[in-house]
Design a protein around this motif. Structure first.
Motif: not given
Length: 72
Positions: A4-14, A37-43, A58-65
């Motif tokens: 959970t900590d690692n996911v949060l760290d990744m979300q902040i970094t992204i 609703d990107l935070l659950p998607y990142i998780a 970032l490319q994956d997030l852009k494609s998702y959006i």
């Protein structure tokens, strides 16, 4: 650290990378995170994202959006 900590760290970094790479302010980053609703998607993608560089993430997030936009 827990997963959970690692996911949060990744979300902040992204979120920070979205601001920098997409040249947007944190208000816009926050809007995107909420609207799509990107935070659950990142998780959900956490394991896969661990093997990708930030450009790929970032490319994956852009494609998702874009896919959500097309779906209406």
């Amino acid at each position: 650290m827990t997963k959970t900590d690692n996911v949060l760290d990744m979300q902040i970094t992204i979120a920070n990378c979205m601001k920098k790479e997409w040249n947007i302010d944190f208000s816009k980053v926050s809007d995107l995170l909420d609207k799509y609703d990107l935070l659950p998607y990142i998780a959900t993608c956490y394991e896969e994202y661990n093997s990708m560089g930030i450009k790929g993430i970032l490319q994956d997030l852009k494609s998702y959006i874009d896919a959500l936009e097309e779906a209406g």
